[in-house]
Design a protein around this motif. Structure first.
Motif, PDB file in Angstrom:
ATOM      1  N   PRO A 172       0.753  -1.227   0.092  1.00 54.63           N
ATOM      2  CA  PRO A 172       0.102  -0.016  -0.397  1.00 54.63           C
ATOM      3  C   PRO A 172       1.045   1.135   0.104  1.00 54.63           C
ATOM      4  O   PRO A 172       2.088   1.372   0.781  1.00 54.63           O
ATOM      5  N   GLY A 173       0.351   2.433  -0.648  1.00 54.33           N
ATOM      6  CA  GLY A 173       1.314   3.536  -0.892  1.00 54.33           C
ATOM      7  C   GLY A 173       2.422   3.423  -1.884  1.00 54.33           C
ATOM      8  O   GLY A 173       3.133   4.612  -2.193  1.00 54.33           O
ATOM      9  N   THR A 174       2.694   2.232  -2.396  1.00 54.16           N
ATOM     10  CA  THR A 174       3.859   2.061  -3.240  1.00 54.16           C
ATOM     11  C   THR A 174       3.548   2.847  -4.734  1.00 54.16           C
ATOM     12  O   THR A 174       2.366   2.605  -5.156  1.00 54.16           O
ATOM     13  N   ARG A 175       4.408   3.289  -5.387  1.00 46.90           N
ATOM     14  CA  ARG A 175       3.878   3.982  -6.638  1.00 46.90           C
ATOM     15  C   ARG A 175       4.635   3.126  -7.842  1.00 46.90           C
ATOM     16  O   ARG A 175       6.029   2.730  -7.988  1.00 46.90           O
TER      17      ARG A 175
ATOM     18  N   GLY B 236      -3.705  -1.605  -2.791  1.00 53.25           N
ATOM     19  CA  GLY B 236      -3.511  -0.427  -2.381  1.00 53.25           C
ATOM     20  C   GLY B 236      -2.449   0.504  -2.888  1.00 53.25           C
ATOM     21  O   GLY B 236      -1.963   1.569  -2.260  1.00 53.25           O
ATOM     22  N   ALA B 237      -1.747   0.008  -4.007  1.00 50.07           N
ATOM     23  CA  ALA B 237      -0.870   0.834  -4.670  1.00 50.07           C
ATOM     24  C   ALA B 237      -1.138   1.871  -5.377  1.00 50.07           C
ATOM     25  O   ALA B 237      -2.286   2.082  -5.713  1.00 50.07           O
ATOM     26  N   GLU B 238      -0.217   2.804  -5.864  1.00 53.12           N
ATOM     27  CA  GLU B 238      -0.683   4.105  -6.501  1.00 53.12           C
ATOM     28  C   GLU B 238      -0.056   4.096  -7.964  1.00 53.12           C
ATOM     29  O   GLU B 238       1.052   3.553  -8.018  1.00 53.12           O
TER      30      GLU B 238
ATOM     31  N   VAL C 298      -7.945  -0.511   1.844  1.00 55.12           N
ATOM     32  CA  VAL C 298      -7.996   0.711   1.009  1.00 55.12           C
ATOM     33  C   VAL C 298      -9.040   1.464   1.447  1.00 55.12           C
ATOM     34  O   VAL C 298     -10.416   1.148   1.448  1.00 55.12           O
TER      35      VAL C 298
ATOM     36  N   SER D 208      -7.377   7.383  -0.082  1.00 57.86           N
ATOM     37  CA  SER D 208      -6.115   7.127  -0.344  1.00 57.86           C
ATOM     38  C   SER D 208      -6.044   7.477  -1.804  1.00 57.86           C
ATOM     39  O   SER D 208      -7.006   7.340  -2.542  1.00 57.86           O
ATOM     40  N   THR D 209      -5.058   7.585  -2.105  1.00 56.14           N
ATOM     41  CA  THR D 209      -4.472   8.033  -3.419  1.00 56.14           C
ATOM     42  C   THR D 209      -4.478   6.805  -4.443  1.00 56.14           C
ATOM     43  O   THR D 209      -3.842   5.918  -4.004  1.00 56.14           O
TER      44      THR D 209
ATOM     45  N   SER E 165      -7.631  10.764  -5.565  1.00 56.77           N
ATOM     46  CA  SER E 165      -8.182   9.711  -4.705  1.00 56.77           C
ATOM     47  C   SER E 165      -9.071   8.885  -5.436  1.00 56.77           C
ATOM     48  O   SER E 165      -9.528   8.951  -6.542  1.00 56.77           O
TER      49      SER E 165
END
Length: 634
Positions: A72-75, A97-99, A178, A182-183, A202
């Motif tokens: 999660p949050g990894t781009r 949950g990745a971006e 998620v 969240s982005t 988001s």
């Protein structure tokens, strides 16, 4: 400052992430066809993927992402054309949950380096060897980048195999944590001036926009009882294309993928996939119209097509007056003419688009009113909408049954619009972005008390329809102090079949000028139709004069829509088009105006000097536009 009256927002707010809807659809309607792609390039056969099959592929790929350290949050950047694998990887990333960081595959080495470094991507998916070489050439400047996956080398299959030991329950638990705020995407602006900036969008913002469109306009995407079908060919690297992807998956619309936007491939895809709804940009709709005209001219029916096109526009304008309560609608003679052309012309035009398209949406830039009326007149109403990267896509839409061509419609339910005293459009609502990644100063500059300063200029009429007049930064100020928005003039110029591109210039100059490029196909046909006598040098001179006069007529036609002080008084025809390769277009095909003015500085100077040379009456005082010094074949 004026506010736009609001409609109530849609009723069902998002409670999780964008991937949740796919899992719900797979449970409720497992056999529903959701996605499609060609069995092979240019094939007439389309392979369809059901909701259950798509979900299972998403979960398998998500397990591989987890095994590769994606959390999660990894781009993760996706640098590919509009392919099924783009949608597959995108939903797998959202599941864990990745971006997503979309990157145009046509981006330059410098653009790729900037986006990957600025966003802090740990992985990037490219299509082919060329993509690997581009990323590889900048890897030394990207210490966070750990993975470069090549799609055409079987990277997704290897990811799936790598994740076989990861329990599916792990993926499901990651999806469930998620949050709506969240982005989901870091989408970079087109970068028409300076570095592109990453807009954090988001899950809530992207879902709100698509769900609002589905709730209010979903019923017009197909005939009753028929599943809507949308052909996705616009780049997912742009927020407009990404909006289409989200909308189709969330709405259960069958989405076909066409990565090749060349004329022949796209035409084939439209005929074989047969969409019921079309998402396009003005330049494509202009090109389709010109191709209709060119085909008619080549078959000796050019005059018939132009009469039919005129009738279509008149018929649509009469219908518009009727639905807005300003007239009785088409009269008997007009209806009779329209019915005749329906049998002989309009039906064939719709067949070229697959034969099932009911309506369309145009976005990315404003659509010419005359072009909108043409399409409505042949039986395909085109909604002209407005949105930008910072608003997750759409902001306005035409109200069903009260459409007004030449405007971009009214604010979406739940969205607020203001027009400031200086004409700038301000927007507030759930789809507005979270801010520019790593640039708080730039975020504060455009977000004020929740209102987004769009940088676009517009006006609201008495019925709250919004009309876009241009970009603040694009406004030209002549030496006499006259402010001119170039967009409308450029749009009108492009409607001439010979004109491919147009850029209006004139900052600190005595009058407005234009740089024009020509459509090579129409130019060849136009030359062939001249059939001029004489030897080669004589023919070339006559062609040059005739072409200069034809372009002057196009300029005069465009000038008819503006005041004399705003009209184009000088022009120059260029020998090559503005292109991504020469740095004059962004990857999203927007004009880099500053770069164009710098690149053609000598031509612009010469254009204005010829206007004021001794012994010649200035062009601004002439009854018609003409640049006698211009060699259109240079």
């Amino acid at each position: 400052m004026r506010d736009l009256a609001l409609a109530p927002p849609p009723a069902s707010p998002l409670t999780g992430g964008l991937a949740d809807r796919l899992f719900e659809t797979a449970t409720e309607s497992p056999g529903l066809p959701m996605l499609a792609h060609r069995a092979r390039p240019a094939s007439a056969t389309w392979e369809r993927i059901t909701a259950l099959e798509f979900r299972d592929e998403v979960v398998a790929l998500a397990r591989g992402l987890v095994a590769s350290g994606i959390s999660p949050g990894t781009r993760v950047a996706i640098m590919a054309r509009t392919r099924y694998e783009w949608t597959l990887l995108g939903h797998a990333l959202w599941t864990v949950g990745a971006e997503i960081v979309p990157v145009y595959p046509s981006s330059s080495r410098e653009q790729v380096e900037w986006i990957l470094r600025d966003s802090g991507c740990v992985a990037v998916l490219v299509e082919d060897e060329q993509g690997v070489m581009t990323v590889g050439s900048v890897c030394a400047a990207l210490p966070r980048l750990r993975h470069v996956w090549q799609l055409d080398a079987g990277a997704l299959d290897r990811l799936v195999a790598r994740g076989e030991f990861i329990p599916a329950a792990t993926v499901d638990s990651m999806r469930r944590i998620v949050l709506p705020d969240s982005t989901a995407v870091v989408a970079y602006t087109s970068g028409t001036s300076g570095h592109a900036m990453g807009c954090a969008l988001s899950h809530r913002g992207l879902a709100f926009m698509s769900d609002t469109l589905l709730a209010n306009w979903g019923h017009v995407t197909a005939l009753p009882g028929e599943q809507a079908a949308v052909l996705a060919f616009l780049p997912f690297s742009h927020v407009y294309g990404l909006m289409i992807q989200v909308l189709c998956v969330r709405g259960g619309l069958l989405m076909g993928h066409e990565p090749d936007i060349g004329e022949e491939s796209l035409s084939s895809a439209l005929r074989t996939f047969r969409p019921t709804y079309l998402y396009a940009v003005p330049s494509l709709l202009e090109k389709i119209y010109k191709n209709f005209l060119r085909t008619a001219q080549l078959s000796g029916r050019g005059a018939l097509f132009e009469r039919a096109a005129g009738t279509a526009r008149d018929f649509a304008a009469a219908l518009e007056r009727q639905r807005l309560g300003r007239g009785a609608g088409p009269g008997f003679d007009l209806r009779l003419q329209h019915a005749l052309y329906e049998r002989t012309v309009y039906r064939r035009l719709r067949t070229a688009l697959g034969g099932r398209v009911l309506r369309a949406t145009s976005g990315g830039s404003t659509l010419d009113r005359g072009l909108s009326l043409f399409y409505e007149g042949i039986g395909i109403y085109v909604h002209d909408g407005y949105g930008l990267t910072e608003t997750s896509g759409g902001v306005t839409m035409q109200p069903f049954g009260r459409e007004k061509s030449g405007t971009v419609g009214q604010a979406l339910p739940g969205t607020e619009i203001r027009v400031a005293d200086d004409g700038e459009i301000l927007v507030r609502g759930p789809s507005v972005f979270q801010g520019y990644v790593g640039d708080e100063a730039a975020t504060r500059a455009v977000l004020r008390d929740g209102w987004l300063a769009t940088g676009d200029l517009g006006r609201l009429d008495d019925e709250d329809y919004l009309t876009i007049t241009g970009r603040k930064k694009d406004v030209i100020v002549t030496s006499s102090g006259k402010s001119v928005a170039p967009t409308a003039l450029e749009q009108r110029l492009r409607m001439h079949p010979l004109v491919h591109q147009a850029v209006v210039v004139g900052d600190n100059r005595p009058c407005v000028g234009a740089l024009i490029t020509l459509d090579p196909e129409f130019l060849n046909d136009w030359r062939a139709a001249l059939s001029l006598p004489g030897d080669a040098p004589a023919r070339e001179a006559r062609e040059e004069n005739a072409l200069r006069e034809e372009i002057a007529r196009a300029v005069a036609a465009a000038n008819s829509s503006v005041s004399r002080s705003e009209s184009v008084r000088v022009f120059r025809v260029l020998s090559e088009p503005f292109d991504v390769a020469n740095g004059l277009l962004t990857p999203s095909m927007k004009l880099r105006r500053d770069a164009i003015v710098r690149h053609y500085a000598l031509e612009i100077d010469a254009m204005y000097q010829s206007r004021t040379r001794p012994g010649r009456t200035p062009a601004v005082d002439e009854p018609s536009v003409r640049d006698d010094s211009d060699n259109v074949f240079r």
